[in-house]
Design a protein around this motif. Structure first.
Motif, PDB file in Angstrom:
ATOM      1  N   THR A  21       8.741   4.953   1.251  1.00  0.00           N
ATOM      2  CA  THR A  21       7.501   5.475   1.835  1.00  0.00           C
ATOM      3  C   THR A  21       6.563   6.083   0.802  1.00  0.00           C
ATOM      4  O   THR A  21       5.358   6.164   1.031  1.00  0.00           O
ATOM      5  N   LYS A  22       7.115   6.502  -0.354  1.00  0.00           N
ATOM      6  CA  LYS A  22       6.275   7.143  -1.356  1.00  0.00           C
ATOM      7  C   LYS A  22       7.009   7.190  -2.689  1.00  0.00           C
ATOM      8  O   LYS A  22       8.236   7.313  -2.726  1.00  0.00           O
ATOM      9  N   VAL A  23       6.255   7.098  -3.764  1.00  0.00           N
ATOM     10  CA  VAL A  23       6.818   7.232  -5.108  1.00  0.00           C
ATOM     11  C   VAL A  23       5.967   8.235  -5.880  1.00  0.00           C
ATOM     12  O   VAL A  23       4.738   8.093  -5.953  1.00  0.00           O
ATOM     13  N   ASN A  24       6.600   9.253  -6.425  1.00  0.00           N
ATOM     14  CA  ASN A  24       5.870  10.158  -7.316  1.00  0.00           C
ATOM     15  C   ASN A  24       6.488  10.102  -8.706  1.00  0.00           C
ATOM     16  O   ASN A  24       7.317   9.239  -8.984  1.00  0.00           O
ATOM     17  N   ASN A  79       0.814  -1.227   0.000  1.00  0.00           N
ATOM     18  CA  ASN A  79       0.000   0.000   0.000  1.00  0.00           C
ATOM     19  C   ASN A  79       0.843   1.269   0.000  1.00  0.00           C
ATOM     20  O   ASN A  79       0.414   2.314   0.504  1.00  0.00           O
ATOM     21  N   THR A  80       2.033   1.185  -0.545  1.00  0.00           N
ATOM     22  CA  THR A  80       2.899   2.365  -0.629  1.00  0.00           C
ATOM     23  C   THR A  80       2.343   3.328  -1.678  1.00  0.00           C
ATOM     24  O   THR A  80       2.136   2.934  -2.833  1.00  0.00           O
ATOM     25  N   PRO A  81       2.106   4.587  -1.321  1.00  0.00           N
ATOM     26  CA  PRO A  81       1.522   5.545  -2.271  1.00  0.00           C
ATOM     27  C   PRO A  81       2.379   5.726  -3.515  1.00  0.00           C
ATOM     28  O   PRO A  81       3.599   5.872  -3.431  1.00  0.00           O
ATOM     29  N   GLY A  82       1.744   5.694  -4.672  1.00  0.00           N
ATOM     30  CA  GLY A  82       2.403   6.000  -5.928  1.00  0.00           C
ATOM     31  C   GLY A  82       3.080   4.846  -6.632  1.00  0.00           C
ATOM     32  O   GLY A  82       3.509   4.990  -7.785  1.00  0.00           O
TER      33      GLY A  82
END
Length: 578
Positions: free
Chosen positions: A302-305, A179-182
């Motif tokens: 924690t996040k990937v954009n 469920n890591t964003p992006g």
């Protein structure tokens, strides 16, 4: 013999064995220098005849999936007493261990796939294939609900149902994003053929974009920064393959860009390749650092954009943003939605994947089997049956037994509970009798002493790894059970039923570990084989070549893969964007 008589015999021989005709042509054209033939059969031989089995109704077997488990089951199923239907969104089997090689052109995608119809067409019974996805399993009515994956402009209904007597679920798993964003929106995965082809195109795109004169220095560095998330075998092999591709091939084609290229491998744990021997882990980490691959352990994403990936360093608690051009996500497997819905339906909501017994039957579903990455074996614990085991040995109901009284059930105990043998090896004990004597020191046991002797055995219970090797062995095992279903109903061959009477129909599934490889780039690989045998270096790479070539599903794919390797040695990897 007259010419006409010879012609008649030759004609009859061709009708009975048309492949001999193809063999003759190949040998004639090649002048004997090349020998090969296709063992195709006329259509009437592949169809099954009900006359062979009278009016006996065939059992309907539905197989969901054409991965390692499903294909192994189909290849090894021989009993013509079944009517088999295969449902899968892909009409081929893919040799997934070579997917990292597809990402850089070392091996072509077509070389590692075999049409599923080619695999089953030689069966002596009917096997039907439907290219569709299963979206619901109805255990009450014994049906699976499917929908076509073709374009929406097809004439007719896109949904259909298939009835079954036995259901084999071999649908594999999807990539786990935690469920890591992006991640879903911006990262590449490496589970399917399409994933590998997409990665290959993206790598070339990054180099072509970075070569444009309008790109700034800072932007060029970002575009040529390749980030791999996950230090398991797939992530490590892809990072190594990408490094070789850049150094051996792309650096020659894009000489002005080679100094901008950077490869970073992120791993949340302290080391990469944690499932391997420590010697392999140390060698791999040292080699990657020598090769210039930036290895960051203890880094949790924690996040990937769109242009940056954010990590949290476990040692310092610091948040770091890393600019990237491409991210490949390889951090384990997750459950498919249809499997999650099925688990809710049968009351397995507290599990990560489907739970089966040691015979690969889904718990609470006697006619449904689950294989491969979508399932795990819920190994029964000795302490759950400890009183029943003692009772089986205590035929006279005395409540006290000598160690020798267990001899009749020792083999059944070891076969039913594999953790017993693992515990014996760990404690360096010769057999089960030594375990009882070693624990108590006397020759007589009551139920409490028996419990004490086996109290630590269940600590050795472990889940099997989600690997192609496990899935293939499970498929072959289940096919063997289906082949001998009728005879084993009459003559059970499994261990004693400690909580019931008689014996189990089959011996429980036992995984036999045959070793594992970790290609590390630069024509070097690490091999960990049974017996704690570890090999690292160039010789292991050639062993990897030979093993992976031999494990191909057909001679066609075997020849294609070997020829791809040869082409790469001579001409290098293809960098065309197709």
């Amino acid at each position: 013999m007259s010419g006409y008589g010879f012609y008649q015999k030759a004609s009859r021989a061709y009708q009975s064995h048309p492949h001999l005709y193809k063999l003759l042509i190949v040998c004639t054209v090649s002048g004997g220098g090349l020998l090969g033939f296709s063992d195709s059969r006329p259509f009437h031989q592949t169809a099954y005849a009900d006359a062979d089995h009278g009016d006996i109704k065939k059992k309907k077997v539905v197989v969901l999936g054409t991965g390692w488990a499903g294909t192994s089951f189909l290849k090894n199923l021989k009993d013509p007493a079944y009517d088999v239907q295969v449902v899968s969104p892909r009409n081929y089997f893919a040799f997934t261990p070579l997917l990292p090689s597809v990402t850089n052109g070392t091996v072509e995608a077509r070389s590692i796939v075999e049409p599923i119809r080619n695999i089953v067409r030689k069966k002596k019974f009917n096997v039907q294939f439907k290219e569709a996805e299963c979206y619901r399993i109805d255990t009450q009515n014994k049906r699976v609900y499917c929908r076509s994956i073709q374009d929406n402009n097809l004439v007719g209904s896109e949904e259909f149902t298939v009835e079954y007597d036995y259901l084999v679920i071999a649908m594999g798993a999807r990539s786990n994003t935690f469920n890591t964003p992006g991640v879903v929106e911006h990262a590449h995965f490496l589970k399917e053929i399409e994933d590998a082809q997409r990665i290959r195109r993206t790598v070339i795109d990054c180099f072509e974009r970075a070569s444009l004169p309008t790109i700034s220095e800072e932007e060029r560095k970002r575009i040529l920064h390749f980030v791999v998330v996950g230090g398991g075998p797939t992530g490590v092999e892809f990072a190594a393959e990408l490094h070789d591709f850049v150094i051996d091939d792309l650096a020659k084609l894009y000489p002005t860009l080679k100094d901008y290229v950077k490869i970073t491998l992120l791993e949340a744990a302290d080391h990469i390749l944690n499932m391997f021997d420590k010697r392999i882990t140390v060698f791999a980490e040292e080699k990657f650092r020598r090769d210039g691959i930036d290895l960051k352990t203890g880094s949790m994403v924690t996040k990937v954009n769109e242009k940056e990936i954010s990590t949290k360093e476990r040692a310092t608690g610091q948040n770091v943003s890393i600019p990237y051009g491409m991210v490949v996500w390889s951090t384990g497997i997750g459950t498919r939605p249809v499997i999650m819905d099925f688990m809710k339906q049968i009351g397995q909501t507290n599990r990560r994947v489907l739970a089966t017994d040691e015979w690969l039957r889904v718990e609470k579903c006697d006619s449904i089997y689950a294989l491969g990455d979508c399932s795990t074996i819920n190994q029964r614990r000795v302490m759950e049956d400890i009183a029943a085991i003692f009772s089986k040995a205590d035929k006279n109901n005395t409540g006290h037994l000598k160690v020798e009284d267990f001899k009749e059930v020792i083999n059944d105990i070891c076969e039913r509970y594999p953790q017993v043998e693992i515990y014996l090896k760990k404690k360096q004990l010769k057999n089960f009798v030594d375990l009882l004597k070693n624990s108590q020191g006397d020759d007589e046991l009551d139920i409490d002493k028996f419990k004490a002797a086996l109290s630590e055995v269940d600590l050795q219970t472990k889940n099997l790894p989600a690997t192609a090797q496990v899935a293939a062995q499970q498929g072959a095992y289940l096919a063997d059970c289906f082949n001998r279903m009728e005879i084993c109903e009459k003559y059970p061959e499994g261990p004693l039923r400690f909580r019931g009477t008689g014996r189990h129909r089959f011996r429980p599934f036992r995984y036999k570990h045959l070793g594992q490889f970790a290609p590390l780039g630069g024509e070097q690989a690490a091999a960990q084989l049974p017996g704690d045998w570890v090999s690292i270096g160039h010789s292991s790479q050639w062993l990897w070549y030979s093993v992976y070539a031999s494990k191909q599903v057909s001679w066609r794919t075997r020849m294609l893969v070997v020829s791809d390797w040869g082409r790469r040695f001579i001409f290098g990897r293809d960098s065309s964007r197709i």
